[in-house]
Scaffold this active site. Structure first.
Site, PDB file in Angstrom:
ATOM      1  N   ASN A  85       0.699  -1.270   0.040  1.00 51.44           N
ATOM      2  CA  ASN A  85       0.427   0.142   0.294  1.00 51.44           C
ATOM      3  C   ASN A  85       0.836   1.086  -0.074  1.00 51.44           C
ATOM      4  OD1 ASN A  85      -2.629   1.931   0.525  1.00 51.44           O
ATOM      5  ND2 ASN A  85      -1.829   2.163   2.556  1.00 51.44           N
ATOM      6  N   TYR A 124       3.629  10.074 -11.169  1.00 51.81           N
ATOM      7  CA  TYR A 124       2.681   9.588  -9.751  1.00 51.81           C
ATOM      8  C   TYR A 124       2.140   8.615 -10.613  1.00 51.81           C
ATOM      9  CZ  TYR A 124      -0.835   7.995  -6.532  1.00 51.81           C
ATOM     10  OH  TYR A 124      -1.904   6.590  -5.449  1.00 51.81           O
ATOM     11  N   ALA A 125       1.413   8.995 -11.753  1.00 53.30           N
ATOM     12  CA  ALA A 125       0.636   8.082 -13.229  1.00 53.30           C
ATOM     13  C   ALA A 125       1.817   7.065 -13.922  1.00 53.30           C
ATOM     14  CB  ALA A 125       0.207   8.874 -14.498  1.00 53.30           C
TER      15      ALA A 125
END
Length: 254
Positions: A93, A161-162
């Site tokens: 996560n 981030y993408a």
């Protein structure tokens, strides 16, 4: 339901947000937990709540530290295997956007790319590397990676981030094929905008533009993502591998 009863689950980035909600959901499903995060106080709070929600006698192990540091991860999983013997479920996560350093790509900086890729992609590879050998040998196991619909939608201003989260999706698919002969399932969950601490940093006008683009018309709670993660971690998803489960209110439809 106790779909994870007697299973040993590891959740990284478990002190807050989606990681916290997922750890608590896993505990409520009967799992023993090992939770990792930089936030030691947050971890202890989650552990206390997990013990209250979990099955009688279930174990909760907290390990505070940097999940992008190889030495920390190697040492942590050594402790986890010593305590639990085997890891049935790994939920990767840990991840973070550039946040206040975010910008359109033409104005972005390489040190920001490195930070985001390290936290949001390298940490996933690093933790996965600790469990794959034993899962292969045992012929069982579940890996749940947290990606994002950001990579699918191609949002402006978060290109690194993408890229990192699409890297998580690519890693998920490749590892799923590699481990399928050993009956190990590897899947990703792709949240949309979720009500975590990060949302407080986004200007209200931008949030409203995102909100109206969501067919269901509201943002996810961390528990919505945790529900999908618990499904993927359980034998209810035994015939799914290499999949990217989008949980974003219908903003991105496959």
């Amino acid at each position: 339901m106790l779909r994870l009863e007697g299973k040993n689950a590891v959740v990284t980035g478990a002190a807050n947000g989606i990681g916290r909600a997922s750890a608590l959901r896993f505990a409520s499903e009967g799992a023993n937990l090992a939770i990792l995060d930089l936030d030691s106080d947050g971890l202890e709070a989650v552990a206390e709540e997990a013990r209250a929600k979990g099955a009688k006698g279930a174990k909760v192990l907290t390990i505070a530290g940097d999940c992008t540091a190889e030495a920390f991860i190697t040492d942590s999983f050594g402790k986890i295997y010593q305590e639990f013997g085997f890891v049935d479920v790994l939920m990767n996560n840990v991840g973070q956007s550039a946040r206040e350093r975010a910008s359109e790509f033409y104005n972005s900086k390489p040190e920001v790319w490195s930070f985001v890729l390290n936290v949001s992609l390298f940490s996933t590879l690093l933790a996965s590397r600790q469990v794959v050998p034993s899962m292969r040998e045992a012929g069982k196991g579940k890996i749940v990676n947290v990606a994002s619909n950001a990579g699918l939608a191609g949002e402006v201003g978060i290109s690194e981030y993408a890229a990192a989260k699409m890297g998580v999706i690519g890693f998920t698919r490749s590892l799923a094929r590699e481990l399928a002969p050993f009956k190990v399932n590897v899947n990703a969950v792709c949240p949309g905008v979720t009500k975590t601490r990060v949302i407080d940093r986004i200007p209200e006008d931008i949030l409203e533009k995102i909100r109206v683009s969501i067919p269901l018309g509201f943002f996810a709670e961390p528990e919505d993502i945790a529900a999908a993660a618990a499904f993927l971690a359980s034998d209810d998803a035994r015939y799914m591998t290499g999949q990217s489960v989008v949980v974003d209110g219908g903003r991105w439809m496959i």
